[in-house]
Design a protein around this motif. Sequence first.
Motif, PDB file in Angstrom:
ATOM      1  N   GLY A 174       0.481  -1.205   0.017  1.00  0.00           N
ATOM      2  CA  GLY A 174      -0.021   0.079   0.064  1.00  0.00           C
ATOM      3  C   GLY A 174       0.744   1.217   0.210  1.00  0.00           C
ATOM      4  N   ALA A 175       2.038   1.080   0.691  1.00  0.00           N
ATOM      5  CA  ALA A 175       2.999   2.248   0.700  1.00  0.00           C
ATOM      6  C   ALA A 175       3.654   2.478  -0.661  1.00  0.00           C
ATOM      7  N   PHE A 176       3.725   1.593  -1.648  1.00  0.00           N
ATOM      8  CA  PHE A 176       4.061   2.002  -2.910  1.00  0.00           C
ATOM      9  C   PHE A 176       3.011   2.654  -3.680  1.00  0.00           C
ATOM     10  N   SER A 177       1.687   2.279  -3.390  1.00  0.00           N
ATOM     11  CA  SER A 177       0.598   2.988  -4.211  1.00  0.00           C
ATOM     12  C   SER A 177       0.391   4.438  -3.490  1.00  0.00           C
ATOM     13  N   ALA A 178       0.579   4.589  -2.340  1.00  0.00           N
ATOM     14  CA  ALA A 178       0.493   5.761  -2.023  1.00  0.00           C
ATOM     15  C   ALA A 178       1.482   6.827  -2.417  1.00  0.00           C
ATOM     16  N   ILE A 179       2.754   6.254  -2.392  1.00  0.00           N
ATOM     17  CA  ILE A 179       3.730   7.166  -3.012  1.00  0.00           C
ATOM     18  C   ILE A 179       3.809   7.535  -4.456  1.00  0.00           C
ATOM     19  N   ARG A 180       3.227   6.469  -5.108  1.00  0.00           N
ATOM     20  CA  ARG A 180       2.920   6.679  -6.546  1.00  0.00           C
ATOM     21  C   ARG A 180       1.805   7.798  -6.775  1.00  0.00           C
ATOM     22  N   HIS A 181       0.839   7.441  -5.996  1.00  0.00           N
ATOM     23  CA  HIS A 181      -0.263   8.548  -5.980  1.00  0.00           C
ATOM     24  C   HIS A 181       0.107   9.965  -5.668  1.00  0.00           C
ATOM     25  N   ALA A 182       1.058  10.058  -4.773  1.00  0.00           N
ATOM     26  CA  ALA A 182       1.425  11.316  -4.405  1.00  0.00           C
ATOM     27  C   ALA A 182       2.668  12.027  -5.303  1.00  0.00           C
ATOM     28  N   GLY A 183       2.857  11.258  -6.307  1.00  0.00           N
ATOM     29  CA  GLY A 183       3.883  11.694  -7.476  1.00  0.00           C
ATOM     30  C   GLY A 183       5.306  11.767  -6.590  1.00  0.00           C
ATOM     31  N   ALA A 184       5.485  11.018  -5.508  1.00  0.00           N
ATOM     32  CA  ALA A 184       6.837  10.931  -4.737  1.00  0.00           C
ATOM     33  C   ALA A 184       7.995  10.165  -5.105  1.00  0.00           C
ATOM     34  N   GLU A 185       7.896   9.534  -6.070  1.00  0.00           N
ATOM     35  CA  GLU A 185       8.780   8.451  -6.729  1.00  0.00           C
ATOM     36  C   GLU A 185      10.183   9.181  -6.563  1.00  0.00           C
ATOM     37  N   THR A 186      10.251  10.251  -7.207  1.00  0.00           N
ATOM     38  CA  THR A 186      11.608  11.165  -7.245  1.00  0.00           C
ATOM     39  C   THR A 186      12.071  11.815  -6.090  1.00  0.00           C
ATOM     40  N   SER A 187      11.173  11.680  -5.096  1.00  0.00           N
ATOM     41  CA  SER A 187      11.701  12.511  -3.989  1.00  0.00           C
ATOM     42  C   SER A 187      11.554  11.640  -2.674  1.00  0.00           C
ATOM     43  N   PRO A 188      12.971  11.420  -2.433  1.00  0.00           N
ATOM     44  CA  PRO A 188      13.266  10.273  -1.397  1.00  0.00           C
ATOM     45  C   PRO A 188      12.851  10.810   0.049  1.00  0.00           C
ATOM     46  N   GLU A 189      12.740  12.292   0.205  1.00  0.00           N
ATOM     47  CA  GLU A 189      12.435  12.868   1.629  1.00  0.00           C
ATOM     48  C   GLU A 189      10.824  12.761   1.510  1.00  0.00           C
ATOM     49  N   ARG A 190      10.107  12.832   0.517  1.00  0.00           N
ATOM     50  CA  ARG A 190       8.721  13.002   0.497  1.00  0.00           C
ATOM     51  C   ARG A 190       8.246  11.400   0.704  1.00  0.00           C
ATOM     52  N   SER A 191       8.926  10.524  -0.090  1.00  0.00           N
ATOM     53  CA  SER A 191       8.467   9.056  -0.020  1.00  0.00           C
ATOM     54  C   SER A 191       8.877   8.542   1.367  1.00  0.00           C
ATOM     55  N   ALA A 192       9.909   9.181   2.110  1.00  0.00           N
ATOM     56  CA  ALA A 192      10.147   8.581   3.305  1.00  0.00           C
ATOM     57  C   ALA A 192       9.470   9.015   4.334  1.00  0.00           C
ATOM     58  N   ARG A 193       8.725  10.166   4.206  1.00  0.00           N
ATOM     59  CA  ARG A 193       7.834  10.758   5.291  1.00  0.00           C
ATOM     60  C   ARG A 193       6.538  10.052   4.994  1.00  0.00           C
ATOM     61  N   ILE A 194       6.065   9.593   3.715  1.00  0.00           N
ATOM     62  CA  ILE A 194       4.793   8.692   3.596  1.00  0.00           C
ATOM     63  C   ILE A 194       5.011   7.512   4.182  1.00  0.00           C
TER      64      ILE A 194
END
Length: 206
Positions: A174-194
């Motif tokens: 589910g985290a993968f889907s959330a990160i993709r939905h947020a467009g955070a794939e290229t942002s390690p900081e934002r994906s780590a926060r999620i």
Amino acid sequence: MNSQPPKRASAESPAAPSGDRTLRADARRNREQVLRTAQRLFATEGLGVSLDEIARRAGVGPGTVHRHFPSKEALYLAVATDEFEQLVVEAEELATTDDPAALFTQLSRMIATGAENVTVKSALEAAELDLRTAAPKVAADLTRHVADLLDRAHAAGAVRPDVTVDDVMALVAGAFSAIRHAGAETSPERSARIAQIILDGLRPRS
């Protein structure tokens, strides 16, 4: 007295296996280099990069790439499988520590790896390729190691007592889907926060 010439096979036979081992070692190194290069290019430049370009960046001939990976789908699957294998190694290393929160370290690594290569996972889904079916042993090994880390976390009171390994693996997906939905794939900081927000839900309630 034996007039036959001495047999040479025993003297020459070690050379052939040694040569085979060297060839296999070279082939393994080339394959590893191609996988690492493909993983990096897919993450930074997308899936449109060609097999020939991957070969050029990896410093090998196009024939080497096509021999190991006859199609883009085969390369996607190999990249994803290699990522799982690396995560298994990391989980084994964490199992040797006494850290009761090692589960969270492992899950963070799994989510970060998946976030970096979400395009590859999307391609596998589009091709209707399931890594758990294509590489069942690796997937099972990773789940088993996560279950062991979860047991340790349970014993230490570091995780909610009602959490199961199925819950944990579902949350990672589910985290993968959330990160993709947020467009955070290229942002390690934002994906780590999620990822942190999701993993916080596994901790015991105060």
